[in-house]
Scaffold this motif. Sequence first.
Motif, PDB file in Angstrom:
ATOM      1  N   LYS A   1       3.795  15.736   6.384  1.00 28.85           N
ATOM      2  CA  LYS A   1       2.833  15.131   5.460  1.00 28.85           C
ATOM      3  C   LYS A   1       3.169  13.669   5.199  1.00 28.85           C
ATOM      4  CE  LYS A   1       0.957  15.589   0.774  1.00 28.85           C
ATOM      5  NZ  LYS A   1       1.028  16.331  -0.517  1.00 28.85           N
ATOM      6  N   ALA A   2       4.447  13.369   4.978  1.00 32.07           N
ATOM      7  CA  ALA A   2       4.864  11.982   4.734  1.00 32.07           C
ATOM      8  C   ALA A   2       4.607  11.110   5.952  1.00 32.07           C
ATOM      9  CB  ALA A   2       6.341  11.955   4.357  1.00 32.07           C
ATOM     10  N   ALA A   3       4.839  11.653   7.146  1.00 31.54           N
ATOM     11  CA  ALA A   3       4.597  10.898   8.373  1.00 31.54           C
ATOM     12  C   ALA A   3       3.126  10.524   8.503  1.00 31.54           C
ATOM     13  CB  ALA A   3       5.053  11.713   9.585  1.00 31.54           C
ATOM     14  N   HIS A   4       2.240  11.486   8.246  1.00 30.62           N
ATOM     15  CA  HIS A   4       0.812  11.214   8.373  1.00 30.62           C
ATOM     16  C   HIS A   4       0.324  10.252   7.291  1.00 30.62           C
ATOM     17  CE1 HIS A   4      -0.581  13.885  11.642  1.00 30.62           C
ATOM     18  NE2 HIS A   4       0.524  14.537  11.361  1.00 30.62           N
ATOM     19  N   GLU A   5       0.839  10.381   6.093  1.00 29.38           N
ATOM     20  CA  GLU A   5       0.442   9.459   5.029  1.00 29.38           C
ATOM     21  C   GLU A   5       0.832   8.028   5.348  1.00 29.38           C
ATOM     22  OE1 GLU A   5       2.257  11.094   1.549  1.00 29.38           O
ATOM     23  OE2 GLU A   5       0.599  12.508   1.169  1.00 29.38           O
ATOM     24  N   SER A   6       1.956   7.839   6.020  1.00 28.55           N
ATOM     25  CA  SER A   6       2.436   6.478   6.304  1.00 28.55           C
ATOM     26  C   SER A   6       1.510   5.711   7.238  1.00 28.55           C
ATOM     27  CB  SER A   6       3.846   6.535   6.907  1.00 28.55           C
ATOM     28  OG  SER A   6       3.823   7.027   8.232  1.00 28.55           O
ATOM     29  N   ILE A   7       0.811   6.415   8.118  1.00 24.29           N
ATOM     30  CA  ILE A   7      -0.027   5.721   9.096  1.00 24.29           C
ATOM     31  C   ILE A   7      -1.501   5.689   8.700  1.00 24.29           C
ATOM     32  CG2 ILE A   7       1.524   6.072  11.054  1.00 24.29           C
ATOM     33  CD1 ILE A   7      -0.121   8.492  11.866  1.00 24.29           C
ATOM     34  N   GLN A   8      -1.829   6.296   7.566  1.00 24.16           N
ATOM     35  CA  GLN A   8      -3.207   6.224   7.079  1.00 24.16           C
ATOM     36  C   GLN A   8      -3.431   4.902   6.347  1.00 24.16           C
ATOM     37  OE1 GLN A   8      -5.328   8.641   8.010  1.00 24.16           O
ATOM     38  NE2 GLN A   8      -3.548   9.547   9.041  1.00 24.16           N
ATOM     39  N   ASP A   9      -4.697   4.533   6.191  1.00 22.20           N
ATOM     40  CA  ASP A   9      -5.035   3.331   5.437  1.00 22.20           C
ATOM     41  C   ASP A   9      -4.405   3.410   4.044  1.00 22.20           C
ATOM     42  OD1 ASP A   9      -6.146   0.949   4.709  1.00 22.20           O
ATOM     43  OD2 ASP A   9      -8.216   1.671   4.612  1.00 22.20           O
ATOM     44  N   GLY A  10      -3.633   2.388   3.671  1.00 19.65           N
ATOM     45  CA  GLY A  10      -2.904   2.401   2.411  1.00 19.65           C
ATOM     46  C   GLY A  10      -1.462   2.836   2.551  1.00 19.65           C
ATOM     47  N   GLY A  11      -1.089   3.428   3.690  1.00 25.10           N
ATOM     48  CA  GLY A  11       0.287   3.848   3.934  1.00 25.10           C
ATOM     49  C   GLY A  11       1.169   2.673   4.304  1.00 25.10           C
ATOM     50  N   SER A  12       2.479   2.846   4.164  1.00 32.36           N
ATOM     51  CA  SER A  12       3.413   1.737   4.398  1.00 32.36           C
ATOM     52  C   SER A  12       3.422   1.281   5.852  1.00 32.36           C
ATOM     53  CB  SER A  12       4.824   2.140   3.961  1.00 32.36           C
ATOM     54  OG  SER A  12       5.251   3.312   4.642  1.00 32.36           O
ATOM     55  N   SER A  13       3.420   2.214   6.793  1.00 39.41           N
ATOM     56  CA  SER A  13       3.421   1.825   8.208  1.00 39.41           C
ATOM     57  C   SER A  13       2.119   1.132   8.594  1.00 39.41           C
ATOM     58  CB  SER A  13       3.638   3.053   9.096  1.00 39.41           C
ATOM     59  OG  SER A  13       4.960   3.530   8.993  1.00 39.41           O
ATOM     60  N   HIS A  14       1.014   1.631   8.067  1.00 39.30           N
ATOM     61  CA  HIS A  14      -0.290   1.020   8.335  1.00 39.30           C
ATOM     62  C   HIS A  14      -0.308  -0.417   7.829  1.00 39.30           C
ATOM     63  CE1 HIS A  14      -4.641   0.290   8.053  1.00 39.30           C
ATOM     64  NE2 HIS A  14      -4.806   1.308   8.895  1.00 39.30           N
ATOM     65  N   GLY A  15       0.213  -0.654   6.623  1.00 43.41           N
ATOM     66  CA  GLY A  15       0.250  -2.009   6.072  1.00 43.41           C
ATOM     67  C   GLY A  15       1.156  -2.928   6.857  1.00 43.41           C
ATOM     68  N   ASN A  16       2.295  -2.413   7.313  1.00 38.88           N
ATOM     69  CA  ASN A  16       3.206  -3.230   8.119  1.00 38.88           C
ATOM     70  C   ASN A  16       2.570  -3.618   9.445  1.00 38.88           C
ATOM     71  OD1 ASN A  16       5.300  -3.170   6.238  1.00 38.88           O
ATOM     72  ND2 ASN A  16       6.219  -1.329   7.116  1.00 38.88           N
ATOM     73  N   PHE A  17       1.821  -2.685  10.027  1.00 37.23           N
ATOM     74  CA  PHE A  17       1.153  -3.009  11.293  1.00 37.23           C
ATOM     75  C   PHE A  17       0.079  -4.070  11.082  1.00 37.23           C
ATOM     76  CE2 PHE A  17      -1.740  -2.116  14.908  1.00 37.23           C
ATOM     77  CZ  PHE A  17      -0.836  -2.352  15.927  1.00 37.23           C
ATOM     78  N   ASP A  18      -0.639  -3.993   9.961  1.00 34.53           N
ATOM     79  CA  ASP A  18      -1.621  -5.029   9.636  1.00 34.53           C
ATOM     80  C   ASP A  18      -0.974  -6.409   9.582  1.00 34.53           C
ATOM     81  OD1 ASP A  18      -3.734  -3.269   9.472  1.00 34.53           O
ATOM     82  OD2 ASP A  18      -3.677  -3.094   7.286  1.00 34.53           O
ATOM     83  N   LYS A  19       0.163  -6.515   8.883  1.00 35.12           N
ATOM     84  CA  LYS A  19       0.871  -7.798   8.778  1.00 35.12           C
ATOM     85  C   LYS A  19       1.291  -8.305  10.150  1.00 35.12           C
ATOM     86  CE  LYS A  19       2.992  -6.519   4.357  1.00 35.12           C
ATOM     87  NZ  LYS A  19       4.299  -6.174   3.721  1.00 35.12           N
ATOM     88  N   PHE A  20       1.799  -7.401  10.960  1.00 34.82           N
ATOM     89  CA  PHE A  20       2.268  -7.757  12.294  1.00 34.82           C
ATOM     90  C   PHE A  20       1.149  -8.310  13.165  1.00 34.82           C
ATOM     91  CE2 PHE A  20       2.359  -5.733  16.580  1.00 34.82           C
ATOM     92  CZ  PHE A  20       3.239  -6.618  17.199  1.00 34.82           C
ATOM     93  N   VAL A  21       0.021  -7.585  13.258  1.00 32.47           N
ATOM     94  CA  VAL A  21      -1.038  -8.032  14.155  1.00 32.47           C
ATOM     95  C   VAL A  21      -1.678  -9.321  13.674  1.00 32.47           C
ATOM     96  CG1 VAL A  21      -1.504  -5.750  15.110  1.00 32.47           C
ATOM     97  CG2 VAL A  21      -2.776  -6.507  13.115  1.00 32.47           C
TER      98      VAL A  21
END
Length: 477
Positions: free
Chosen positions: A451-471
């Motif tokens: 559940k934590a893994a999937h939340e991280s890559i959804q819109d608003g998740g920490s990994s999703h936000g980091n990828f936004d900054k990167f691109v």
Amino acid sequence: MASPPPHALIIPYPAQGHVIPLMELAHAMVDRGFIVTFVNSEFNHARVVAAMSPSSSPGNNGVGGLDRIRLVAVPDGMEPGEDRNNLVRLTILMTEFMAPAVEELIHRSGEEDGEEKITCMVTDYNVGTWAVDVARRTGIRSAAVWPASAAVMATLLSFNKLIEDDIIDAEHGSAMGKETFKLSPEMPEMQSAHLAWNCVGDHDQQATLFKYLVKGVLAVDQCEFFICNSFHAAEPGAFSLFPKLLPIGPLLTGERGGDKAVGHLWQPEDAECISWLDAQPEPGSVVYVAFGSFTMFDRRQFQELALGLELCGRPFLWVVRPDIGYGKVHDYPDGFLDRVVGESGGTGRGKLVSWAPQQRVLAHPSVGCFVSHCGWNSTMEGVRNGVPFLAWPYFADQFVNQVYISDVWKVGLKAVKDEEAGVITKEHIADRVEVLMGDAGIRERVEELKKAAHESIQDGGSSHGNFDKFVEAMKQA
């Protein structure tokens, strides 16, 4: 006129466990408006093209039939037939042979009609020592990708502290007097002998690799971004130690667009294993066994594994690679194939395949546990699908990953060698599988981590936000 799209050059380390996550990263960048040129060694380029789905043809530049990524091959310096599992030699030769070819590729980009100039480079950390220098000389933006766990990267970034604390030798990185250590109170206890560079090759090769990896630490400091295929909830202690390392995962390694493989070098995948899983009568009943692209067993351990799968009495799907030294028919225990698999190769309770679409297998409701070498791609795939592990590491970073699986996340059990027998015994394998299949606590914890893994890559998740900054940073001219 609209500005031309950004053009990213992506360079993986030439091994399957590195090609797969960087290929998925390439697709994710295409999704965000990038043109991508993906650079493989000539040897791996040929394997990637051969493993493309039937809807693709070698004449196009797509991968898996998606027609999205330009594939380019450069020499790695090794001779035809030379052992590319010798990672230390391969790593040394890359600097001499791959670096000038990549630099020329950047200089030539944009010269042909319709081709955009390369504007940024995303490089595997493990080729960063020369790739980052090439980016600097050619004046393009650069980012580094660490495709393994943040914990292993933390050990590299802490090499000075490990030397000061007499954990490792300053010259060659080998373990010294202290057998275990903790990088911080929030990090798990690790064994100095199990540091990644101490688990590859002989002593001289380990020393060479250590020096190369230390150079990489200095090289990536020049990069604008340093990203990794993990998520914050999995390794909060490591990310607290080194906040510059940004998690963008877990990446959907191995698959994209339904059943299209991404970046696999072994082929063919056996699609029949999915129909075999469909035919299993009970959910969570199948033992999935896969040890990645490098693990090798001697004859005795191979046979003990086979007998352990037989002894456990459960249906199993076993990936037995076709390469030399592993899984020859005559290495199976006498009568094993007839007793457990069946003469047709798949009518019994065991199914043997040369390679499997692992993401689809782990997502299948019939799979109940994963006997794994603890490679990071496999670890993240197991986590994101909520499958418990029997953790059986082979080399490099896999021993640290085992610690997280069994001791930190507590979503699996360790496979432990019997010192007297010299192998992991069939009785131990069968017992561990049975415990895994029946442990409600392990299943509950792996579901929470999923559940934590999937939340991280959804819109608003920490990994999703980091990828936004990167691109967004890589798009800047």
